[in-house]
Design a protein around this motif. Structure first.
Motif, PDB file in Angstrom:
ATOM      1  N   VAL A 106       0.857  -1.180   0.000  1.00 20.45           N
ATOM      2  CA  VAL A 106       0.000   0.000   0.000  1.00 20.45           C
ATOM      3  C   VAL A 106       0.894   1.230   0.000  1.00 20.45           C
ATOM      4  O   VAL A 106       2.040   1.188   0.464  1.00 20.45           O
ATOM      5  CB  VAL A 106      -0.958   0.032   1.211  1.00 20.45           C
ATOM      6  CG1 VAL A 106      -1.961  -1.099   1.127  1.00 20.45           C
ATOM      7  CG2 VAL A 106      -0.189  -0.017   2.526  1.00 20.45           C
ATOM      8  N   ARG A 112       6.040   2.941  -0.503  1.00 20.40           N
ATOM      9  CA  ARG A 112       5.115   1.804  -0.429  1.00 20.40           C
ATOM     10  C   ARG A 112       5.528   0.937   0.751  1.00 20.40           C
ATOM     11  O   ARG A 112       6.715   0.829   1.077  1.00 20.40           O
ATOM     12  CB  ARG A 112       5.138   0.988  -1.724  1.00 20.40           C
ATOM     13  CG  ARG A 112       6.522   0.478  -2.123  1.00 20.40           C
ATOM     14  CD  ARG A 112       6.484  -0.265  -3.445  1.00 20.40           C
ATOM     15  NE  ARG A 112       7.807  -0.417  -4.023  1.00 20.40           N
ATOM     16  CZ  ARG A 112       8.414  -1.581  -4.235  1.00 20.40           C
ATOM     17  NH1 ARG A 112       7.823  -2.708  -3.886  1.00 20.40           N
ATOM     18  NH2 ARG A 112       9.615  -1.632  -4.784  1.00 20.40           N
ATOM     19  N   GLY A 214      -3.939  -0.605  -3.611  1.00 19.36           N
ATOM     20  CA  GLY A 214      -2.604  -1.127  -3.365  1.00 19.36           C
ATOM     21  C   GLY A 214      -1.981  -1.600  -4.658  1.00 19.36           C
ATOM     22  O   GLY A 214      -2.480  -1.321  -5.754  1.00 19.36           O
TER      23      GLY A 214
END
Length: 249
Positions: A106, A112, A214
């Motif tokens: 995500v 990330r 995501g």
């Protein structure tokens, strides 16, 4: 970073310090924490004292590191996060089908974070721990970066480019913008020796309408994922990303 005019500047500053500790790979001295968080040393010390009391920081010679309370917070996220829960059986199936390690990331700011992982039959020579923070302009991060709002994307590209991938390939801002546009148009990203040498990753965004939930990725030794197999794996990754999105409320 916090701005003087922010009515929540004390909270912002505390999170600035906590973010510095999260990103550190070794203990940081007070002066370095203050420099990275753009705070006065005395302010950084006051915040660290609170974080120490709450368990979000601990002293580790010669400085400070993130504390065990951060692990408890991460655990609370994982056990309550619907995305990681519905993704797990899909990741297991994807790892079994492709033989590659499957992962789910995500976006947090301009990074990330890994929230789920299932090892494949052809394991990587390294293991990324849950919670690992990685850049958006390499590997599976491109499947998230490609969907950033235009102004945010331009600012991010200008902040990271030019850069050199682990393969030695030099990437300009123009190169990166073009690549991210292709990722968005194609619906997937293929990454060859970008962050780790001789590792290939294929990823796709998990999207629900216009919302990017995501990025799903499979990765493995490049020798186990030859170019001829890319179309099949791309199809599997995109199918899995769609399945995860469909299961999210």
């Amino acid at each position: 970073m916090a701005t003087p005019s922010s009515p929540m500047r004390s909270v912002d500053r505390a999170f600035d310090v906590l973010s510095v500790l999260e990103d550190a790979r070794h203990p940081l001295r007070l002066s370095e924490i203050a420099r990275r968080s753009e705070l006065h040393v005395a302010t950084a010390q006051r915040i660290l004292n609170v974080l120490l009391d709450r368990g979000y920081a601990v002293r580790e010679e010669p400085g400070y590191v993130a504390g065990p309370a951060s692990v408890a917070t991460a655990h609370a996220f994982l056990v309550n996060n619907r995305l990681s829960q519905v993704a797990l059986p899909v990741l297991q199936e994807l790892a079994a089908t492709t033989g590659m390690t499957s992962t789910l990331y995500v976006r947090v700011g301009l990074s990330r974070v890994l929230i789920a992982r299932v090892e494949g039959l052809n394991p990587l020579r390294y293991q990324l721990p849950i919670g690992e923070k990685l850049p958006l302009h390499l590997g599976a991060g491109k499947s998230l970066a490609a969907w950033l709002p235009e102004e945010e994307l331009d600012a991010y590209v200008d902040s990271v480019a030019p850069f050199t991938r682990i393969s030695g390939e030099r990437v300009s801002a123009e190169d990166l913008r073009g690549e991210l546009q292709r990722v968005k148009d194609d619906g997937h990203a293929v990454s060859l020796s970008e962050r780790v040498l001789d590792v290939t990753a294929i990823s796709a965004a998990v999207r629900r309408g216009d919302e990017v939930l995501g990025a799903l990725s499979v990765a493995g030794p490049s020798g186990d994922l030859p170019t001829a197999d890319h179309p099949r794996v791309i199809t599997e990754v995109r199918r899995a990303a769609g399945a995860i999105a469909a299961r999210c409320p």
